[in-house]
Design an enzyme around this catalytic site. Structure first.
Site, PDB file in Angstrom:
ATOM      1  N   LYS A 261     -15.533  -1.480   2.257  1.00  0.00           N
ATOM      2  CA  LYS A 261     -14.776  -1.999   1.112  1.00  0.00           C
ATOM      3  C   LYS A 261     -15.771  -2.574   0.110  1.00  0.00           C
ATOM      4  CE  LYS A 261     -10.585  -3.296   3.683  1.00  0.00           C
ATOM      5  NZ  LYS A 261      -9.815  -4.426   4.256  1.00  0.00           N
TER       6      LYS A 261
ATOM      7  N   GLU B  83       0.807  -1.221   0.000  1.00  0.00           N
ATOM      8  CA  GLU B  83       0.000   0.000   0.000  1.00  0.00           C
ATOM      9  C   GLU B  83       0.844   1.277   0.000  1.00  0.00           C
ATOM     10  OE1 GLU B  83      -2.869  -0.372   3.112  1.00  0.00           O
ATOM     11  OE2 GLU B  83      -3.744  -2.175   2.250  1.00  0.00           O
TER      12      GLU B  83
ATOM     13  N   ARG C 111      -8.228  -1.644  -1.222  1.00  0.00           N
ATOM     14  CA  ARG C 111      -7.692  -2.947  -0.851  1.00  0.00           C
ATOM     15  C   ARG C 111      -6.190  -2.935  -1.133  1.00  0.00           C
ATOM     16  NH1 ARG C 111     -11.668  -6.760   0.546  1.00  0.00           N
ATOM     17  NH2 ARG C 111      -9.917  -7.519   1.791  1.00  0.00           N
TER      18      ARG C 111
ATOM     19  N   ASP D 222      -4.295  -0.318  12.007  1.00  0.00           N
ATOM     20  CA  ASP D 222      -5.070  -1.499  11.626  1.00  0.00           C
ATOM     21  C   ASP D 222      -4.285  -2.697  12.131  1.00  0.00           C
ATOM     22  OD1 ASP D 222      -6.396  -3.641  10.535  1.00  0.00           O
ATOM     23  OD2 ASP D 222      -6.064  -3.093   8.442  1.00  0.00           O
TER      24      ASP D 222
END
Length: 451
Positions: A360, A205, A389, A258
């Site tokens: 999502k 990411e 995602r 997270d």
């Protein structure tokens, strides 16, 4: 009425070089839409099915030709002639064609790409941006970005068991200013890692995936317990924020995590720090109550405003306890817990198991169901965080979605990798289009907390 004239799906590649589905839609009066399905690395057990071919001789079994064929040969013939502006009918038709709870027959990757492409085609025909088509005159709130700058867990080959450490520029006055703060902090973090001779390679990411070799003289369990990799990461973020010239906290930049704790939860119903266990060859696990206490300790010691998946998706009792303990001052986000599914979100609301839902699109599989999940979340007084995602494309739909429904928060990666930056650039375009009507709430986006 403008009927759908043509639908065509093909197999393309995502940001990991893994196949995904792209769908194009044309309408009778010149509307055109194109959408690409994302893909997750750590997935909830109740997510809609991402249909893969399973042919090990091709893309290691991850091809999506079955999903593409389902769109071209099953879905497309049934949708031709339907009004492109009737999104509910389009999505309902696909749900009926599939006929399963988790879209295991046709695949959520194909269904979602069709659903989004139809919405884009409808907006195109009306010659208005997607966010205005979906949200109307109320679509004017730019989200606070949740930028993943340190990667761990399933997203990186690093020493950190928690999956993401993020910065949130809550003190900025506009979205564009928030991005500038974030970019400068990201570069400050890179400089700090370089000074410590740590890795500045990035994960899926776009965040850094450090090994923290410099932080430990001994790689034994006691050393890791004394100062956990999560605490090292949080210390680094605080230092990076200061180095960039900003304040850690409510007037500047706050931190979100997270934990992706479902990945740590084993059959013994304990949370195992697997990466530390691998390095030390010793077991280190926490009970649900111990994990809650650990998270509470982090919240008390660092400017943390949001924790996603702090516990496992099956640990409903633990989530309720966590929310009772710190939910008045920290956003407790359910991702794997809810999988963007209204059925599970309703259960969470009744149990008071969180105060926020991660949204999502591919977890549920259609635009209509996604909107239902957002609406249910907001009606409960919870926040909705629109999310990417780990496997992404240049598709920017989630940027428009966040503005359309005034979610106030978006999670879409770091300040690197064009698949992540594309979403931020789209939001900058929207901010420019809205002009003086654009709203950036900053800290007020956390209306679910007692600030």
């Amino acid at each position: 009425m403008s009927r759908i004239e043509r639908i065509f799906a093909r197999e393309i590649l995502d940001s990991r070089g893994t196949p995904t589905v792209e769908v194009e839609v044309w309408t009778e009066f010149g509307g055109y839409g194109c959408a690409k399905a994302p893909s997750g690395a750590s997935t909830g057990v109740n997510e809609a099915l991402e249909l893969r071919d399973g042919d090990k001789a091709r893309y290691n079994g991850k091809g999506v030709l079955k999903a593409v064929k389902n769109v071209n040969e099953i879905i497309a013939p049934e949708l031709i002639g339907i009004d492109a502006l009737d999104q509910l009918t389009v999505d309902r038709k696909m749900l009926d064609l599939d006929g399963t709870e988790f879209k295991t027959k046709l695949g959520a990757n194909g269904i979602l790409a069709v659903s989004l492409a139809v919405a884009k085609a409808a907006a195109s025909e009306l010659d208005i941006p997607l966010y205005k088509y979906l949200g109307g005159v109320q679509a004017k709130k730019l989200p606070v970005p949740m930028l993943n700058v340190i990667n761990g867990g399933e997203h990186a080959d690093s020493a950190i068991d928690f999956q993401e450490f993020m910065i949130m520029p809550v003190g900025a006055k506009s979205f564009s200013e928030a991005l500038r703060w974030s970019s400068e902090t990201f570069q400050a973090l890179k400089s700090l890692l370089k000074s410590k001779k740590d890795i500045t390679a990035v994960g899926d990411e776009g965040g850094f995936a450090p090994n923290f070799e410099w932080a430990y003289e001994k790689h034994d369990l006691e050393s890791f317990k004394k100062k956990t990799p999560a605490e090292i990461a949080l210390d680094l973020l605080v230092d990076a924020i200061k180095k960039a010239g900003y304040k850690p906290g409510k007037d500047g930049i706050m931190i979100a995590m997270d934990c992706a704790s479902s990945e740590l939860y084993l059959e013994d119903k304990k949370y195992h720090f697997k990466k530390i266990e691998k390095v030390t060859n010793q077991e280190w696990s926490l009970t649900s109550d111990e994990m809650i206490s650990y998270l509470e300790k982090l919240v008390n010691n660092y400017p943390i405003i949001s924790i996603e998946d702090g516990l496992a998706e099956t640990d409903w009792e633990g989530f309720t306890k966590l929310t009772q303990k710190i939910g008045d001052k920290v956003q407790i986000v359910g991702d794997d817990l809810f999988t963007t599914n209204p059925k599970f979100i309703k259960q969470g609301i009744n149990k008071k198991a969180a105060n926020s839902t991660l949204i999502k699109l591919n977890q549920i599989g259609t635009l209509s169901e996604t909107v239902e999940a957002i609406t249910m979340t907001q009606k409960a007084g919870w926040t909705a965080v629109v999310s990417h995602r780990s496997g992404e494309t240049e598709d920017t739909t989630i940027a428009d979605l966040a503005v359309a429904f005034n979610t106030g928060q978006i999670k879409t990666g770091s300040m690197s990798r064009s698949d992540r930056i594309a979403k931020y650039n789209r939001l900058l375009q929207i901010e420019s289009e809205l002009g003086q009507n654009a709203i950036y709430d900053g800290l007020e986006a956390f209306y679910n907390l007692n600030k």
